[in-house]
Design a protein around this motif. Structure first.
Motif, PDB file in Angstrom:
ATOM      1  N   VAL A   1       0.856  -1.184   0.000  1.00 52.74           N
ATOM      2  CA  VAL A   1       0.000   0.000   0.000  1.00 52.74           C
ATOM      3  C   VAL A   1       0.887   1.227   0.000  1.00 52.74           C
ATOM      4  O   VAL A   1       1.869   1.304   0.767  1.00 52.74           O
ATOM      5  CB  VAL A   1      -0.939   0.012   1.231  1.00 52.74           C
ATOM      6  CG1 VAL A   1      -1.700   1.329   1.315  1.00 52.74           C
ATOM      7  CG2 VAL A   1      -1.906  -1.167   1.183  1.00 52.74           C
ATOM      8  N   ASP A   2       0.565   2.186  -0.845  1.00 52.97           N
ATOM      9  CA  ASP A   2       1.302   3.447  -0.870  1.00 52.97           C
ATOM     10  C   ASP A   2       0.908   4.267   0.359  1.00 52.97           C
ATOM     11  O   ASP A   2      -0.262   4.596   0.540  1.00 52.97           O
ATOM     12  CB  ASP A   2       0.947   4.212  -2.144  1.00 52.97           C
ATOM     13  CG  ASP A   2       1.766   5.487  -2.322  1.00 52.97           C
ATOM     14  OD1 ASP A   2       2.336   5.978  -1.328  1.00 52.97           O
ATOM     15  OD2 ASP A   2       1.812   5.995  -3.452  1.00 52.97           O
ATOM     16  N   PRO A   3       1.846   4.588   1.226  1.00 54.45           N
ATOM     17  CA  PRO A   3       1.502   5.368   2.430  1.00 54.45           C
ATOM     18  C   PRO A   3       0.788   6.674   2.114  1.00 54.45           C
ATOM     19  O   PRO A   3      -0.032   7.150   2.912  1.00 54.45           O
ATOM     20  CB  PRO A   3       2.859   5.620   3.086  1.00 54.45           C
ATOM     21  CG  PRO A   3       3.748   4.528   2.578  1.00 54.45           C
ATOM     22  CD  PRO A   3       3.280   4.255   1.180  1.00 54.45           C
ATOM     23  N   ASP A   4       1.055   7.252   0.949  1.00 53.21           N
ATOM     24  CA  ASP A   4       0.419   8.516   0.593  1.00 53.21           C
ATOM     25  C   ASP A   4      -1.075   8.373   0.337  1.00 53.21           C
ATOM     26  O   ASP A   4      -1.803   9.369   0.325  1.00 53.21           O
ATOM     27  CB  ASP A   4       1.093   9.118  -0.643  1.00 53.21           C
ATOM     28  CG  ASP A   4       2.504   9.601  -0.364  1.00 53.21           C
ATOM     29  OD1 ASP A   4       2.823   9.836   0.827  1.00 53.21           O
ATOM     30  OD2 ASP A   4       3.287   9.729  -1.322  1.00 53.21           O
ATOM     31  N   ASP A   5      -1.540   7.131   0.089  1.00 54.00           N
ATOM     32  CA  ASP A   5      -2.971   6.908  -0.121  1.00 54.00           C
ATOM     33  C   ASP A   5      -3.748   6.846   1.191  1.00 54.00           C
ATOM     34  O   ASP A   5      -4.981   6.908   1.192  1.00 54.00           O
ATOM     35  CB  ASP A   5      -3.201   5.601  -0.896  1.00 54.00           C
ATOM     36  CG  ASP A   5      -2.878   5.729  -2.379  1.00 54.00           C
ATOM     37  OD1 ASP A   5      -2.859   6.880  -2.874  1.00 54.00           O
ATOM     38  OD2 ASP A   5      -2.653   4.699  -3.031  1.00 54.00           O
ATOM     39  N   LEU A   6      -3.045   6.668   2.290  1.00 54.61           N
ATOM     40  CA  LEU A   6      -3.700   6.504   3.584  1.00 54.61           C
ATOM     41  C   LEU A   6      -4.033   7.862   4.201  1.00 54.61           C
ATOM     42  O   LEU A   6      -3.196   8.768   4.211  1.00 54.61           O
ATOM     43  CB  LEU A   6      -2.800   5.715   4.534  1.00 54.61           C
ATOM     44  CG  LEU A   6      -2.568   4.250   4.151  1.00 54.61           C
ATOM     45  CD1 LEU A   6      -1.379   3.690   4.919  1.00 54.61           C
ATOM     46  CD2 LEU A   6      -3.820   3.416   4.426  1.00 54.61           C
TER      47      LEU A   6
ATOM     48  N   SER B   1      -0.441  -1.566   8.092  1.00 56.06           N
ATOM     49  CA  SER B   1       0.678  -2.499   8.315  1.00 56.06           C
ATOM     50  C   SER B   1       1.318  -2.911   6.996  1.00 56.06           C
ATOM     51  O   SER B   1       2.541  -3.088   6.920  1.00 56.06           O
ATOM     52  CB  SER B   1       0.204  -3.726   9.095  1.00 56.06           C
ATOM     53  OG  SER B   1      -0.646  -4.542   8.319  1.00 56.06           O
ATOM     54  N   PHE B   2       0.494  -3.063   5.941  1.00 57.21           N
ATOM     55  CA  PHE B   2       1.066  -3.375   4.626  1.00 57.21           C
ATOM     56  C   PHE B   2       1.963  -2.233   4.155  1.00 57.21           C
ATOM     57  O   PHE B   2       3.033  -2.466   3.575  1.00 57.21           O
ATOM     58  CB  PHE B   2      -0.036  -3.609   3.597  1.00 57.21           C
ATOM     59  CG  PHE B   2      -0.953  -4.778   3.890  1.00 57.21           C
ATOM     60  CD1 PHE B   2      -0.551  -5.812   4.711  1.00 57.21           C
ATOM     61  CD2 PHE B   2      -2.228  -4.833   3.327  1.00 57.21           C
ATOM     62  CE1 PHE B   2      -1.399  -6.892   4.983  1.00 57.21           C
ATOM     63  CE2 PHE B   2      -3.073  -5.899   3.582  1.00 57.21           C
ATOM     64  CZ  PHE B   2      -2.664  -6.925   4.415  1.00 57.21           C
ATOM     65  N   ALA B   3       1.516  -0.999   4.396  1.00 57.17           N
ATOM     66  CA  ALA B   3       2.289   0.160   3.951  1.00 57.17           C
ATOM     67  C   ALA B   3       3.632   0.252   4.683  1.00 57.17           C
ATOM     68  O   ALA B   3       4.623   0.740   4.116  1.00 57.17           O
ATOM     69  CB  ALA B   3       1.481   1.436   4.166  1.00 57.17           C
ATOM     70  N   ALA B   4       3.662  -0.224   5.927  1.00 58.70           N
ATOM     71  CA  ALA B   4       4.882  -0.113   6.742  1.00 58.70           C
ATOM     72  C   ALA B   4       5.817  -1.307   6.601  1.00 58.70           C
ATOM     73  O   ALA B   4       6.979  -1.244   7.018  1.00 58.70           O
ATOM     74  CB  ALA B   4       4.496   0.052   8.216  1.00 58.70           C
ATOM     75  N   ALA B   5       5.335  -2.393   6.014  1.00 55.71           N
ATOM     76  CA  ALA B   5       6.119  -3.636   5.974  1.00 55.71           C
ATOM     77  C   ALA B   5       7.222  -3.570   4.924  1.00 55.71           C
ATOM     78  O   ALA B   5       7.111  -2.885   3.904  1.00 55.71           O
ATOM     79  CB  ALA B   5       5.209  -4.818   5.693  1.00 55.71           C
TER      80      ALA B   5
ATOM     81  N   ASP C   1      -4.025  -0.297  -5.425  1.00 55.91           N
ATOM     82  CA  ASP C   1      -3.980   0.969  -6.152  1.00 55.91           C
ATOM     83  C   ASP C   1      -5.298   1.698  -5.897  1.00 55.91           C
ATOM     84  O   ASP C   1      -6.318   1.418  -6.534  1.00 55.91           O
ATOM     85  CB  ASP C   1      -3.780   0.721  -7.644  1.00 55.91           C
ATOM     86  CG  ASP C   1      -3.343   1.968  -8.393  1.00 55.91           C
ATOM     87  OD1 ASP C   1      -3.294   3.041  -7.765  1.00 55.91           O
ATOM     88  OD2 ASP C   1      -3.072   1.871  -9.602  1.00 55.91           O
ATOM     89  N   PHE C   2      -5.282   2.603  -4.923  1.00 51.44           N
ATOM     90  CA  PHE C   2      -6.488   3.347  -4.553  1.00 51.44           C
ATOM     91  C   PHE C   2      -6.648   4.583  -5.428  1.00 51.44           C
ATOM     92  O   PHE C   2      -5.707   5.024  -6.095  1.00 51.44           O
ATOM     93  CB  PHE C   2      -6.423   3.755  -3.081  1.00 51.44           C
ATOM     94  CG  PHE C   2      -6.500   2.595  -2.132  1.00 51.44           C
ATOM     95  CD1 PHE C   2      -7.680   1.881  -1.988  1.00 51.44           C
ATOM     96  CD2 PHE C   2      -5.393   2.215  -1.382  1.00 51.44           C
ATOM     97  CE1 PHE C   2      -7.762   0.808  -1.106  1.00 51.44           C
ATOM     98  CE2 PHE C   2      -5.462   1.151  -0.493  1.00 51.44           C
ATOM     99  CZ  PHE C   2      -6.650   0.443  -0.357  1.00 51.44           C
TER     100      PHE C   2
END
Length: 432
Positions: A218-223, A245-249, A261-262
């Motif tokens: 996950v792209d952290p910028d999408d969160l 957690s996916f974005a940080a892993a 891809d959000f």
């Protein structure tokens, strides 16, 4: 005596039969009619093969099926072997419990290209549905999954699993062999909106994080900012926590990437006779919460596109149909005098398997109010005579038990069964 026909042997059908038993006691006869020679509908062909605990609910349906006043009438096609009008003349009530087994059309340029499939077809392929056993989806490159619900997660997970991770599942052999040889290194999940709008549940998202050979990304910028999660309900908050957690892993060592891809809206599928790429437009959420394109476009390569955008109930001749909603037109379950709809055929593809139980009881109450003690119709004897006169090869629940035994006996090591994937094979297994 009341005579009731239920069309469809999935959860909605069996919960309706159970409700009619409890409502009418011994003064009812329920015939559950299905096009396939096997019962249980989406429990058999829709639930993911690695979700065996969910399939256990079929034992409840089996208990209903083995009672004296409920029977399974398989291998009977409505509209070919018998019409709805004929059933209405034979039964006090006819209940449409056909579910929503058809894919909602993907209305994009290029949707007709080879390699574009709907989730009903793709899920049916790996679950051994006879209609889709010969699908042969291309697995020689990147895959794009359109949708942000649990079905999209199922598709991505099945594509990403290694052979040993299917231990204990009932995925069919032809799918297992194809997936073992697959060269799908990237699976992109396209969502028109953002992480706070997903329809994915925590359990299914958590499974992605446990895959041995695939990394969910996950792209952290999408969160959105973390403090905005407080407005979510607890389940949604857990789901978004998985995305965080996916974005940080750091999963760079895993060979397969599952990319969320959000804010991504597919606008076209392109290729020379087959899928080669998907054209995507970036979106932004408006004040009404809907996603709208912002003009920024990009392409991603793809060999397979699986559309997980919803389902429709197939129309039946002579039955009012709501084309916009993709279900039978009804007033709280009443379609026509003596004709009812239940489950997804009534409300559209919403709710869980368990949602169908109260739905079935609500329909049973309406039937009780409408038919009283029954109108002295023929019911079972009339249907049996009609089908015999047309040489229809009816499959009983006892026949299904023989098929079940044969599938269990044919199972590869560690699997609960090996499903027969053609009508002829299923019918032939009755003699084993």
């Amino acid at each position: 005596m009341r005579h009731i026909a239920v069309i469809g042997s999935g959860p909605a059908g069996y919960y309706t039969a159970e409700a009619c038993q409890k409502t009418f006691g011994e003064e009812v006869r329920v015939d559950i009619v299905d096009r396939l020679p096997v019962p249980f509908g989406l429990i058999r062909t829709g639930v993911a093969p690695d979700h065996q605990s969910i399939k256990g609910v079929s034992r409840r349906y089996e208990a209903v099926a083995l009672t004296d006043n409920v029977r399974f009438v398989g291998n009977v096609t409505i509209g070919e072997d018998v019409s709805i009008d004929e059933l209405r003349s034979l039964y006090d009530a006819v209940v449409l419990a056909t579910g929503a087994p058809h894919d909602r059309p993907l209305e994009l340029p290029g949707a007709e290209l080879r390699g574009v499939v709907g989730s009903a077809a793709f899920v049916g392929w790996y679950n051994g549905h006879p209609d889709y056993a010969d699908l042969a989806p291309p697995l020689d490159g990147p895959a794009v999954v359109i949708g942000n619900g649990n079905v999209a997660l199922d598709v991505a997970r099945i594509l990403a699993k290694r052979e040993d991770e299917f231990a204990g599942s009932d995925i069919v052999e032809h799918a297992l062999v194809a997936l073992k040889a697959a060269k799908v290194d990237t699976i992109t999940l396209l969502g028109r909106r953002g992480p706070h709008q997903i329809a994915m549940t925590p359990k299914e998202l958590g499974e992605l994080g446990a895959l041995a050979g695939a990394a969910a990304m996950v792209d952290p910028d999408d969160l959105p900012p973390v403090d905005m999660d407080a407005a979510l309900d607890p389940g949604q908050r857990k789901s978004v926590n998985h995305l965080r957690s996916f974005a940080a892993a750091d999963n760079a060592d895993k060979p397969i990437r599952i990319v969320f891809d959000f804010f991504a809206m597919p606008v076209a599928i392109e290729g020379d006779g087959k899928v080669e790429r998907v054209v995507i437009e970036r979106t932004a959420l408006g004040m009404d919460g809907n996603a709208r394109g912002i003009g920024e476009r990009y392409e991603i390569p793809a060999r397979l596109v699986v559309s997980c955008i919803g389902y429709r109930t197939p129309p039946i001749e002579g039955v009012p149909y709501d084309d916009r909603s993709g279900r039978f037109a009804n007033d709280e379950g009443r379609v026509l005098p003596g004709l009812y709809a239940v489950g997804w055929a009534r409300r559209g593809p919403t709710g869980t398997i368990g949602t169908n139980r109260p739905d079935g009881f609500a329909i049973a109450e309406k039937i009780a109010a409408d038919i009283g003690d029954g109108a002295g119709k023929q019911g079972r004897p009339g249907l049996d005579a009609l089908l015999a006169g047309r040489n229809v090869d009816v499959v009983t629940f006892r026949d299904w038990q023989k098929i079940d035994t044969a599938e269990i006996a044919a199972a590869r090591q560690g699997s609960p069964r090996e499903k027969f994937t053609s009508i002829d094979a299923l019918l032939g297994a009755r003699g084993s």
